[in-house]
Design a protein around this motif. Structure first.
Motif, short mmCIF file in Angstrom:
data_model
loop_
_atom_site.label_atom_id
_atom_site.label_comp_id
_atom_site.label_asym_id
_atom_site.label_seq_id
_atom_site.Cartn_x
_atom_site.Cartn_y
_atom_site.Cartn_z
N PHE A 65 5.53 -2.03 -18.37
CA PHE A 65 5.10 -3.29 -17.76
C PHE A 65 5.18 -4.41 -18.80
CE2 PHE A 65 2.23 -6.40 -15.89
CZ PHE A 65 2.62 -6.35 -14.56
N PRO A 66 5.77 -5.54 -18.46
CA PRO A 66 6.11 -6.55 -19.46
C PRO A 66 4.97 -7.41 -19.99
CG PRO A 66 6.75 -7.32 -17.29
CD PRO A 66 6.29 -5.89 -17.12
N TRP A 67 3.81 -7.39 -19.34
CA TRP A 67 2.72 -8.28 -19.78
C TRP A 67 1.56 -7.43 -20.26
CZ3 TRP A 67 -2.36 -9.43 -19.42
CH2 TRP A 67 -2.76 -10.70 -19.85
N PRO A 68 0.90 -7.77 -21.36
CA PRO A 68 1.07 -8.96 -22.21
C PRO A 68 2.12 -8.82 -23.30
CG PRO A 68 -0.84 -7.76 -22.95
CD PRO A 68 -0.33 -7.02 -21.72
N GLY A 69 2.87 -7.70 -23.32
CA GLY A 69 3.94 -7.52 -24.29
C GLY A 69 4.21 -6.04 -24.50
N ALA A 70 5.33 -5.75 -25.12
CA ALA A 70 5.75 -4.37 -25.29
C ALA A 70 4.72 -3.53 -26.04
CB ALA A 70 7.09 -4.33 -26.01
N GLN A 71 4.01 -4.14 -26.98
CA GLN A 71 3.03 -3.41 -27.78
C GLN A 71 1.94 -2.78 -26.92
OE1 GLN A 71 0.93 -5.84 -30.60
NE2 GLN A 71 -0.22 -4.13 -31.48
N TRP A 72 1.63 -3.44 -25.80
CA TRP A 72 0.51 -2.99 -24.97
C TRP A 72 0.95 -2.44 -23.63
CZ3 TRP A 72 -3.16 -2.49 -28.18
CH2 TRP A 72 -3.35 -3.41 -29.22
N SER A 73 2.23 -2.17 -23.46
CA SER A 73 2.70 -1.68 -22.16
C SER A 73 2.05 -0.34 -21.80
CB SER A 73 4.23 -1.55 -22.16
OG SER A 73 4.67 -0.62 -23.14
N TRP A 74 1.66 0.44 -22.81
CA TRP A 74 1.02 1.74 -22.55
C TRP A 74 -0.35 1.56 -21.90
CZ3 TRP A 74 -3.72 2.83 -24.71
CH2 TRP A 74 -4.14 2.00 -25.78
N TYR A 75 -0.99 0.43 -22.17
CA TYR A 75 -2.33 0.21 -21.62
C TYR A 75 -2.29 -0.60 -20.32
CZ TYR A 75 -7.32 -0.85 -21.37
OH TYR A 75 -8.62 -0.95 -20.95
N ALA A 76 -1.23 -1.36 -20.12
CA ALA A 76 -1.16 -2.22 -18.94
C ALA A 76 -1.35 -1.43 -17.65
CB ALA A 76 0.17 -2.98 -18.91
N ASP A 77 -0.66 -0.29 -17.51
CA ASP A 77 -0.77 0.50 -16.29
C ASP A 77 -2.19 1.01 -16.07
OD1 ASP A 77 1.69 0.36 -15.00
OD2 ASP A 77 2.58 1.93 -16.23
N ARG A 78 -2.94 1.23 -17.13
CA ARG A 78 -4.31 1.69 -16.97
C ARG A 78 -5.18 0.62 -16.32
NH1 ARG A 78 -7.39 4.44 -21.62
NH2 ARG A 78 -8.78 4.52 -19.81
N THR A 118 0.81 -1.21 0.00
CA THR A 118 0.00 0.00 0.00
C THR A 118 0.85 1.27 0.00
OG1 THR A 118 -1.64 -1.26 1.26
CG2 THR A 118 -1.96 1.11 1.11
N ASP A 119 1.90 1.29 0.78
CA ASP A 119 2.74 2.49 0.83
C ASP A 119 3.29 2.84 -0.55
OD1 ASP A 119 2.37 3.06 3.48
OD2 ASP A 119 4.19 2.05 4.16
N LYS A 120 3.71 1.84 -1.28
CA LYS A 120 4.33 2.08 -2.58
C LYS A 120 3.30 2.41 -3.65
CE LYS A 120 7.62 0.03 -5.86
NZ LYS A 120 8.56 -1.09 -6.10
N TYR A 121 2.23 1.62 -3.73
CA TYR A 121 1.29 1.75 -4.85
C TYR A 121 0.16 2.74 -4.61
CZ TYR A 121 3.44 -1.91 -7.64
OH TYR A 121 4.33 -2.62 -8.42
N VAL A 122 -0.24 2.93 -3.36
CA VAL A 122 -1.33 3.88 -3.07
C VAL A 122 -0.76 5.20 -2.56
CG1 VAL A 122 -3.43 4.31 -1.73
CG2 VAL A 122 -2.97 2.02 -2.64
N ARG A 123 -0.05 5.14 -1.46
CA ARG A 123 0.48 6.38 -0.90
C ARG A 123 1.64 6.93 -1.75
NH1 ARG A 123 -0.18 2.78 3.65
NH2 ARG A 123 -2.20 3.23 4.63
N GLY A 124 2.42 6.04 -2.35
CA GLY A 124 3.52 6.47 -3.20
C GLY A 124 3.14 6.60 -4.66
N GLN A 125 1.94 6.11 -5.03
CA GLN A 125 1.38 6.26 -6.39
C GLN A 125 2.31 5.70 -7.46
OE1 GLN A 125 0.57 10.46 -6.53
NE2 GLN A 125 -0.56 10.41 -4.61
N TYR A 126 2.96 4.60 -7.15
CA TYR A 126 3.94 4.01 -8.05
C TYR A 126 3.28 3.42 -9.30
CZ TYR A 126 7.50 0.78 -9.81
OH TYR A 126 8.39 0.09 -10.59
#
Length: 324
Positions: A169-182, A156-164
């Motif tokens: 992101f490697p999955w499902p592949g480089a082509q879709w890394s822009w959407y993975a974080d969404r 939680t500290d890293k992903y919520v409070r730190g907004q990491y």
């Protein structure tokens, strides 16, 4: 039922129930009732995980999963899916547990199953991710929702409070890394409902602390959790919709997903009705119909992920209905 080796495997793989306590996690306690609900969700998840870890077959796990009270059964199936996926990721014991699981009763909980696979991805070494079952071309994106929930819940500290956000992101592949974080953000938003203890003031304040471009996906996750997990009354849900502002239709889209997941599994309840009424402006049944009629055909990731096309269509239809 589980043999001696299965019981040993379950003891070795299943986290302690103490990990689901709000006090252990450092999450906000809005009220004793909200705490009990959220902790029961966590306990149900780990119960399902333990059943899957111990089971000699997927059918064996199903028998025990069907004994979980309906309000929390979906979470047990989610946990069981994580357990099956972790077993798929192990170097021994086969790698078709999730696939076989979905052929039975778990097929009615397919949304939760794919989310559960995402939980497993957060625990299994990345070089084993290729063993994860993600065959559905549309719902496979939900594994990233599960991954995001896991990271926000346990880190939680890293992903919520730190907004990491993890770059590339490697999955499902480089082509879709822009959407993975969404999609990961949608899982983080869902986890915020737990981190904030279902307290709308707390949850929306956390979202406000994130950069604006992440708000829509975070609100979608909150809408899903507020509808599927519950824990808020009418006035609180109305406040949530108000706080979502221009993102209220993404909030509604998440709520519609939750209604679909519950009704397709035969697990609808009074809270599903209330949350869908407030957040979507319609009945759970109508929300399910909107989701079904908005499906892209074919469900192919071509330029824009089919999953995002689907979400946009649902949000647009719910927005149009609200304006009628």
């Amino acid at each position: 039922m589980a043999n001696q080796f299965g019981r040993l495997r379950s003891r070795l793989l299943t986290p302690s129930m103490n990990e689901t306590k709000l006090s252990t996690r450092g999450f906000h306690e809005k009220s004793p009732e909200a705490r009990e609900r959220l902790e029961t969700v966590g306990e149900s998840f780990l119960t399902g995980y333990a059943y899957a870890a111990a089971a000699s077959s997927t059918a064996d796990a199903e028998v025990r999963l069907e004994t979980v009270p309906p309000q929390f059964r979906g979470f047990a199936y989610e946990g069981a899916a994580m357990g099956m996926a972790v077993r798929d990721g192990l170097p021994i014991g086969g790698n078709r547990h999730v696939e076989h699981f979905l052929r039975g009763e778990a097929g009615r909980h397919k949304y939760m199953v794919y989310v559960g696979v995402g939980w497993a991805m957060a625990r299994v070494p990345r070089f084993r991710w290729s063993r994860m079952y993600t065959a559905d071309p549309l719902l496979r994106w939900l594994v990233l929702d599960g991954y995001g929930f896991h990271q926000a819940y346990f880190r939680t500290d890293k992903y919520v409070r730190g907004q990491y956000q993890e770059p590339d992101f490697p999955w499902p592949g480089a082509q879709w890394s822009w959407y993975a974080d969404r999609v990961i953000d949608q899982g983080i938003g869902r986890a915020m409902w737990f981190v904030g203890g279902t307290d709308v003031e707390r949850v929306t304040a956390m979202i406000d602390s994130f950069s604006e471009e992440r708000h829509a996906d975070l609100y979608a996750g909150v809408g899903l959790a507020a509808t599927y997990a519950g824990g808020a009354g009418r006035a609180e849900l109305q406040l949530l919709q108000e706080r979502a502002g221009k993102h209220r239709h993404r909030l509604a889209q998440g709520s519609a997903f939750a209604a679909t997941a519950r009704l397709e599994a035969g697990l609808g309840n009074e809270h599903t009705v209330l949350a869908t009424e407030v957040l979507c402006g319609t009945t759970p049944e109508q929300a399910v119909l909107v989701c079904q009629e908005s499906l892209p055909d074919p469900c192919v990731d071509d330029g824009m992920p089919a999953y995002e096309v689907w979400r946009c269509r649902i949000a647009e239809r719910l927005a149009a209905g609200a304006e009628d």
